[in-house]
Write an enzyme that holds these catalytic residues in place. Structure first.
Site, short mmCIF file in Angstrom:
data_model
loop_
_atom_site.label_atom_id
_atom_site.label_comp_id
_atom_site.label_asym_id
_atom_site.label_seq_id
_atom_site.Cartn_x
_atom_site.Cartn_y
_atom_site.Cartn_z
N ASP A 217 1.08 -1.79 -0.32
CA ASP A 217 0.06 -0.43 -0.09
C ASP A 217 0.86 1.78 -0.16
OD1 ASP A 217 1.00 -1.23 3.09
OD2 ASP A 217 -0.21 0.76 3.66
N TYR B 214 0.59 2.84 15.52
CA TYR B 214 1.75 2.97 15.54
C TYR B 214 1.81 3.94 17.21
CZ TYR B 214 2.65 0.07 11.72
OH TYR B 214 3.17 -1.25 11.15
N LYS C 234 -0.96 -5.70 14.63
CA LYS C 234 -0.14 -5.30 14.07
C LYS C 234 0.85 -4.67 14.37
CE LYS C 234 2.54 -3.65 9.17
NZ LYS C 234 2.60 -3.40 7.74
#
Length: 265
Positions: free
Chosen positions: A26, A146, A177
């Site tokens: 992506d 994140y 993730k």
């Protein structure tokens, strides 16, 4: 778990090992022209041939990379984006829907959230909406979470990464993730706070094949469920051999030395 979601998840997570090798593709929205992703059909074919479990991309690339022959591979549609040209590059905006993912034949959808960004609340709200839609449609959801923002001193701090993983699972992700913490003990703490599979990101390009394979092996030892690794895979000069070596580690419990030796055969 709904049967529809379970069937789709088995296209992403190996039903024998419960682990996965996902190759994100992506990057073009964020970075523009990206080496390794110019010919999308070739890139996807290489990943399928090598034995990756799934590729991840934005909806518009599906038409450029659909496989008409050869080995099949799972498809994950990414639903959020930002560009490196923006002064707010860490703020991800929804650019797709779960329904679009279904129409494109996706086996799962994914979103990206940056905790600590000034617009964190908007991304969390989007996360909630997508999570609900995934539940309604029995679509697996992968959350890339994140810690990135003005108040984040170190995005690789184990406590920050554990916080990211916990946000992912609490808001409904089926696979989370996060970045690797750097050692087995601290990553074990990250995995232990989740009741869903945790996979690691690849991060910046690494120069050493051993370094890549060691990081993956360590994350598995800590209880991780595999990888979602982009540039370190699709930009590798021997990417097919690298994915085969990664598959040996992730799905066959091979040692790093055994995997490295396979790359030289």
């Amino acid at each position: 778990m709904y049967l529809g979601k379970q069937v789709r998840l088995e296209r992403i997570l190996n039903r024998t090992t419960g682990r996965t090798i996902i190759v994100p593709m992506d990057h073009g929205v964020t970075m523009g022209l990206v080496d390794g992703l110019i010919d999308m059909r070739e890139a996807v074919n290489d990943m399928a041939k090598a034995g990756a479990d799934a590729v991840l991309m934005h909806k518009g690339l599906v038409r450029c990379s659909h496989r008409s022959a050869g080995k099949d591979i799972g498809l994950i549609i990414h639903l959020s984006a930002s560009t490196a040209l923006s002064p707010h590059g860490n703020t991800k905006t929804l650019v797709g829907t779960v329904e679009e993912g279904l129409k494109h034949g996706a086996d799962a959808v994914s979103i990206h959230i940056n905790l600590g960004d000034p617009n964190e609340r908007d991304m969390l709200r989007d996360f909630g909406k997508i999570s609900e839609a995934c539940d309604n449609w029995h679509m697996p959801l992968i959350a890339m979470v994140y810690a990135r923002g003005p108040a984040v001193a170190n995005s690789f701090d184990p406590k920050a990464i554990a916080h990211c993983a916990r946000v992912g699972v609490e808001l409904g992700a089926d696979i989370v993730k996060v970045s690797y913490t750097g050692d087995i003990e601290s990553f074990s703490d990250v995995v232990s706070c989740c009741c869903v599979p945790v996979v690691i990101a690849g991060g910046e390009r690494m120069d050493s094949d051993r370094e890549i394979l060691q990081m993956v092996a360590a994350s598995l030892t800590a209880g991780g469920s595999g990888i979602s690794m982009g540039r370190n895979v699709f930009q590798h000069p021997r990417r097919v051999k690298l994915v085969k070596a990664l598959r040996m580690i992730v799905h066959e419990n091979a040692t790093v030395d055994q995997a490295l030796a396979s790359m030289e055969e």
